[in-house]
Design a protein around this motif. Structure first.
Motif, mmCIF file in Angstrom:
data_model
loop_
_atom_site.group_PDB
_atom_site.id
_atom_site.type_symbol
_atom_site.label_atom_id
_atom_site.label_comp_id
_atom_site.label_asym_id
_atom_site.label_seq_id
_atom_site.Cartn_x
_atom_site.Cartn_y
_atom_site.Cartn_z
ATOM 1 N N LYS A 31 3.942 6.718 -6.565
ATOM 2 C CA LYS A 31 2.648 6.895 -5.915
ATOM 3 C C LYS A 31 1.649 5.866 -6.446
ATOM 4 O O LYS A 31 0.865 5.297 -5.682
ATOM 5 C CB LYS A 31 2.130 8.318 -6.147
ATOM 6 C CG LYS A 31 0.805 8.609 -5.518
ATOM 7 C CD LYS A 31 0.890 8.662 -4.008
ATOM 8 C CE LYS A 31 -0.435 9.117 -3.424
ATOM 9 N NZ LYS A 31 -0.454 9.096 -1.978
ATOM 10 N N SER A 32 1.687 5.602 -7.742
ATOM 11 C CA SER A 32 0.791 4.610 -8.345
ATOM 12 C C SER A 32 1.043 3.223 -7.771
ATOM 13 O O SER A 32 0.098 2.491 -7.460
ATOM 14 C CB SER A 32 0.967 4.570 -9.869
ATOM 15 O OG SER A 32 0.552 5.777 -10.446
ATOM 16 N N VAL A 33 2.298 2.854 -7.623
ATOM 17 C CA VAL A 33 2.646 1.543 -7.069
ATOM 18 C C VAL A 33 2.175 1.444 -5.618
ATOM 19 O O VAL A 33 1.600 0.430 -5.206
ATOM 20 C CB VAL A 33 4.162 1.268 -7.192
ATOM 21 C CG1 VAL A 33 4.558 0.028 -6.422
ATOM 22 C CG2 VAL A 33 4.558 1.135 -8.657
ATOM 23 N N ALA A 34 2.387 2.502 -4.855
ATOM 24 C CA ALA A 34 1.967 2.502 -3.449
ATOM 25 C C ALA A 34 0.443 2.368 -3.342
ATOM 26 O O ALA A 34 -0.074 1.600 -2.521
ATOM 27 C CB ALA A 34 2.445 3.769 -2.748
ATOM 28 N N LEU A 35 -0.279 3.102 -4.180
ATOM 29 C CA LEU A 35 -1.738 3.013 -4.165
ATOM 30 C C LEU A 35 -2.217 1.644 -4.629
ATOM 31 O O LEU A 35 -3.191 1.099 -4.097
ATOM 32 C CB LEU A 35 -2.356 4.106 -5.038
ATOM 33 C CG LEU A 35 -2.358 5.509 -4.456
ATOM 34 C CD1 LEU A 35 -2.919 6.504 -5.465
ATOM 35 C CD2 LEU A 35 -3.159 5.564 -3.166
ATOM 36 N N TYR A 36 -1.536 1.078 -5.603
ATOM 37 C CA TYR A 36 -1.892 -0.262 -6.076
ATOM 38 C C TYR A 36 -1.762 -1.285 -4.945
ATOM 39 O O TYR A 36 -2.658 -2.104 -4.724
ATOM 40 C CB TYR A 36 -1.007 -0.658 -7.256
ATOM 41 C CG TYR A 36 -1.284 -2.053 -7.751
ATOM 42 C CD1 TYR A 36 -2.345 -2.292 -8.619
ATOM 43 C CD2 TYR A 36 -0.496 -3.118 -7.353
ATOM 44 C CE1 TYR A 36 -2.615 -3.579 -9.065
ATOM 45 C CE2 TYR A 36 -0.762 -4.405 -7.793
ATOM 46 C CZ TYR A 36 -1.817 -4.629 -8.654
ATOM 47 O OH TYR A 36 -2.081 -5.897 -9.086
ATOM 48 N N LYS A 37 -0.652 -1.219 -4.220
ATOM 49 C CA LYS A 37 -0.445 -2.140 -3.094
ATOM 50 C C LYS A 37 -1.526 -1.960 -2.032
ATOM 51 O O LYS A 37 -2.077 -2.931 -1.513
ATOM 52 C CB LYS A 37 0.936 -1.927 -2.473
ATOM 53 C CG LYS A 37 2.079 -2.409 -3.332
ATOM 54 C CD LYS A 37 3.405 -2.116 -2.647
ATOM 55 C CE LYS A 37 4.583 -2.555 -3.473
ATOM 56 N NZ LYS A 37 5.862 -2.242 -2.798
ATOM 57 N N GLU A 38 -1.821 -0.710 -1.710
ATOM 58 C CA GLU A 38 -2.864 -0.434 -0.719
ATOM 59 C C GLU A 38 -4.214 -0.964 -1.214
ATOM 60 O O GLU A 38 -4.974 -1.568 -0.458
ATOM 61 C CB GLU A 38 -2.964 1.067 -0.459
ATOM 62 C CG GLU A 38 -4.004 1.426 0.579
ATOM 63 C CD GLU A 38 -4.170 2.936 0.781
ATOM 64 O OE1 GLU A 38 -5.111 3.304 1.515
ATOM 65 O OE2 GLU A 38 -3.386 3.726 0.223
ATOM 66 N N GLY A 39 -4.489 -0.751 -2.472
ATOM 67 C CA GLY A 39 -5.746 -1.221 -3.052
ATOM 68 C C GLY A 39 -5.872 -2.737 -3.022
ATOM 69 O O GLY A 39 -6.942 -3.274 -2.716
ATOM 70 N N MET A 40 -4.786 -3.430 -3.313
ATOM 71 C CA MET A 40 -4.825 -4.893 -3.270
ATOM 72 C C MET A 40 -5.065 -5.392 -1.850
ATOM 73 O O MET A 40 -5.818 -6.342 -1.639
ATOM 74 C CB MET A 40 -3.520 -5.472 -3.826
ATOM 75 C CG MET A 40 -3.358 -5.263 -5.325
ATOM 76 S SD MET A 40 -4.706 -5.961 -6.294
ATOM 77 C CE MET A 40 -4.446 -7.703 -6.016
ATOM 78 N N THR A 41 -4.452 -4.741 -0.884
ATOM 79 C CA THR A 41 -4.662 -5.110 0.524
ATOM 80 C C THR A 41 -6.115 -4.881 0.922
ATOM 81 O O THR A 41 -6.751 -5.750 1.529
ATOM 82 C CB THR A 41 -3.724 -4.304 1.436
ATOM 83 O OG1 THR A 41 -2.374 -4.584 1.068
ATOM 84 C CG2 THR A 41 -3.946 -4.646 2.897
ATOM 85 N N LEU A 42 -6.653 -3.716 0.565
ATOM 86 C CA LEU A 42 -8.049 -3.419 0.872
ATOM 87 C C LEU A 42 -8.994 -4.401 0.188
ATOM 88 O O LEU A 42 -9.983 -4.845 0.776
ATOM 89 C CB LEU A 42 -8.396 -1.986 0.452
ATOM 90 C CG LEU A 42 -7.807 -0.875 1.308
ATOM 91 C CD1 LEU A 42 -8.009 0.476 0.641
ATOM 92 C CD2 LEU A 42 -8.444 -0.883 2.687
ATOM 93 N N SER A 43 -8.675 -4.737 -1.046
ATOM 94 C CA SER A 43 -9.507 -5.680 -1.799
ATOM 95 C C SER A 43 -9.567 -7.034 -1.101
ATOM 96 O O SER A 43 -10.643 -7.633 -0.952
ATOM 97 C CB SER A 43 -8.951 -5.834 -3.215
ATOM 98 O OG SER A 43 -9.671 -6.800 -3.930
ATOM 99 N N LYS A 44 -8.429 -7.512 -0.640
ATOM 100 C CA LYS A 44 -8.388 -8.798 0.068
ATOM 101 C C LYS A 44 -9.172 -8.737 1.368
ATOM 102 O O LYS A 44 -9.904 -9.674 1.714
ATOM 103 C CB LYS A 44 -6.937 -9.203 0.350
ATOM 104 C CG LYS A 44 -6.182 -9.630 -0.883
ATOM 105 C CD LYS A 44 -4.742 -9.954 -0.553
ATOM 106 C CE LYS A 44 -3.950 -10.267 -1.804
ATOM 107 N NZ LYS A 44 -2.541 -10.534 -1.508
ATOM 108 N N GLU A 45 -9.037 -7.634 2.101
ATOM 109 C CA GLU A 45 -9.755 -7.483 3.363
ATOM 110 C C GLU A 45 -11.265 -7.417 3.143
ATOM 111 O O GLU A 45 -12.036 -8.053 3.867
ATOM 112 C CB GLU A 45 -9.260 -6.240 4.104
ATOM 113 C CG GLU A 45 -7.849 -6.378 4.617
ATOM 114 C CD GLU A 45 -7.280 -5.084 5.178
ATOM 115 O OE1 GLU A 45 -8.004 -4.050 5.212
ATOM 116 O OE2 GLU A 45 -6.114 -5.092 5.602
#
Length: 79
Positions: A31-45
């Protein structure tokens, strides 16, 4: 324009929620890895949207990038 702002605000709020969840440290690794990936995507956007907004502001300033300090903002508002 309002939809774009809402989209940015929504993404930023989601990013803040993700950061809080990850900082809590009580999530499973997957779950942490999935949230990290989502967070990085949101950060870039969000970063791209901020850069676009900065470029739009530059187009409307006569001297290029003007500092956003209190005096400059007050002068612009009162003119």
């Amino acid at each position: 324009m309002a939809a774009k702002k809402k989209n940015f605000e929504t993404q930023l709020k989601r990013l803040q929620t993700i950061v809080e969840s990850l900082e809590n440290g009580e999530l499973a690794l997957e779950k942490s890895v999935a949230l990290y990936k989502e967070g990085m995507t949101l950060s870039k956007e969000c970063r791209a949207q901020l850069e676009n907004a900065r470029n739009e502001i530059r187009l409307f300033t006569e001297e290029g990038e003007a500092p956003f300090d209190e005096e400059t903002t007050s002068a612009i508002i009162t003119d």
